[in-house]
Design an enzyme around this catalytic site. Sequence first.
Site, short mmCIF file in Angstrom:
data_model
loop_
_atom_site.label_atom_id
_atom_site.label_comp_id
_atom_site.label_asym_id
_atom_site.label_seq_id
_atom_site.Cartn_x
_atom_site.Cartn_y
_atom_site.Cartn_z
N LYS A 306 0.78 -1.14 -0.11
CA LYS A 306 0.01 0.07 0.15
C LYS A 306 0.81 1.37 0.01
O LYS A 306 1.66 1.41 0.69
CB LYS A 306 -0.83 -0.10 1.26
N ASP A 311 -2.23 10.65 3.61
CA ASP A 311 -3.57 10.25 3.76
C ASP A 311 -4.25 11.39 4.72
O ASP A 311 -3.91 11.21 5.61
CB ASP A 311 -3.78 8.87 4.41
N LYS A 318 -9.64 13.55 8.29
CA LYS A 318 -9.02 13.07 9.64
C LYS A 318 -8.99 14.45 10.50
O LYS A 318 -8.90 15.47 10.11
CB LYS A 318 -7.47 12.42 9.55
N ASP A 329 1.89 6.30 5.51
CA ASP A 329 0.82 5.50 4.91
C ASP A 329 1.35 4.93 3.66
O ASP A 329 0.58 4.27 3.17
CB ASP A 329 -0.54 6.26 4.88
N ASP A 388 -11.98 7.31 4.27
CA ASP A 388 -10.60 7.02 5.04
C ASP A 388 -10.28 5.89 5.06
O ASP A 388 -9.30 5.41 5.66
CB ASP A 388 -10.62 7.73 6.43
N GLU A 390 -9.20 4.19 2.26
CA GLU A 390 -8.80 4.05 0.91
C GLU A 390 -7.69 3.04 0.67
O GLU A 390 -7.58 2.47 -0.54
CB GLU A 390 -8.33 5.21 0.66
N ARG A 392 -7.44 -0.17 1.37
CA ARG A 392 -8.04 -1.39 1.02
C ARG A 392 -8.48 -1.52 -0.52
O ARG A 392 -8.25 -2.41 -1.29
CB ARG A 392 -9.00 -1.85 1.70
#
Length: 537
Positions: A306, A311, A318, A329, A388, A390, A392
């Site tokens: 990933k 993010d 967030k 991230d 949030d 994202e 996956r």
Amino acid sequence: MMESPALPHLPNVSQLLQPWPISQAMSHDAAKKIGVDEIVTCVLVEKKQSAGFLAGLPAAQQQLLRQQGFPNNSEKIYILGNSDDHQKNNFVYLFADKSDKATSADAMPHTMPYAPLSFFPIAQLFASLLSEWPNDGATTKPSAVRLMFFEAPAHPQSCKNCIYGLGFGLYEFIDFKKNRKPASTIFYIDQESFALEKLEKNEWQEIISLVVANHFCRQLINLPPNHLGPSEFAGFFKNIIDSISTASKPTTTTIIGEELRRNFPLIATVGQGAMQSSADGENRAPRLLELQWGDPSHKKLCLVGKGVCFDSGGLNLKSASGMWLMKKDMAGAAIALGLAALIISNNLPYRLHLLLPLAENMPDGNSYRPSDILTARNGVRIEVGDTDAEGRLLLADALSYGAEQQPDMMIDFSTLTGAARVAVGTGISAFFCNDNNTSNHIMASGAAWNDYMWPLPLHKPYQSLLSSHHADVSSTGDDHYAGAITAALFLQKFVAEKARWIHIDTMAWNLSGSVGNPVGGAAMSLLACYQLLKKQL
């Protein structure tokens, strides 16, 4: 075309870690050229050996050590003073054995090697000591340190683990400090004391490659998002792969723009807000980096990482505190790249397929929304529960593509859920695996390297928590419990049915630093996975 950026100020590990003597037939003049006259010696003493070590010293040296508090404090460099030849036994590093004997079925001390963690502080302690070296003209400031054990370790792996720990401790993130001073002290590893003559062919280079991979993983994770967007990551990817010395060169591809939107719609959708919200839209555009390498007759291994370079949470924005560490991230992509580099440089027998989906998740009028219904590469329709979540979505498209190649094993790496941190904390990587034998082996590999891994269940009844009234599946579901498990169950829908699969949900960040192990990016799960793959299960 954008020039591939170099990773600045990474220690030159091959130069800073060397066997000693480099050559048995080294001439005096050649020795002087590499600064041998300025070498000091540091003896490595385990705390339980301290009484025996003291007993063998002259009274003056015993008194000097006791005045410094020896042996009360471990992970400390003690000044020993000069012995008769003015070269040996100048310093002592007192260490406590941090191997995790509790994780071994046989907990006898001689069955467990010293952990690399025991030796992390050496480089930074010497850097601090040498920075305060007196400039009185009476003594020459050393440029190199020769390391030797007081007593040969009982376990043969201990010597290698000491070198690993020393090497990992060389790393510092100093790129943006005005008065940065990159590591420059050379550490010579005493061949006799460390039994280097017993190393198998190419084993020294394997040690160096593991240290280098650890360093650049941490460097990528630490870089701020204004210096590491998708475009810069792609540049570092090229730089790292080009630097690997191998007879068989990997094939690399970058998928971006219309091709990405057509073939990897989830990756394109997650990153589309960043393109509109940035004046540097093209460089912030999402993309998929692909690498293929190895003999087609070998087992097929697919690695996916990933790579959310920042993010914000997207439209489900967030909080300020929740956003603070979101430069990390992309750690899954960094660790997957590090593992791929290790596989290639050490020529492990796999047909490797590496996939790194890269994007930034930013709020904008063009951003995707909660309740959007998206169609994945494999045709599954997904109702977006939370923008949030994202990561996956990125992984789903990449895993679908990897599954099409019918791999024997798939491993994905991600900083995916806060729920995993609630379950196992920040010092352990949670993982999910569909094969118990593989699960047991990765746990054992992690424990041996203080790279801890802990399994969570792929609990099938929880699949109902991902049900959607309007699509094939919800990306998050409505239930706020078991978040790490439901995320793994979501990803399982995109994995090859017959492949062994490991999904790793890691922190990839060291929250509480110590000497040689600073706050910042951590290549969590890298060592455990490499050792697992070496076993060729």
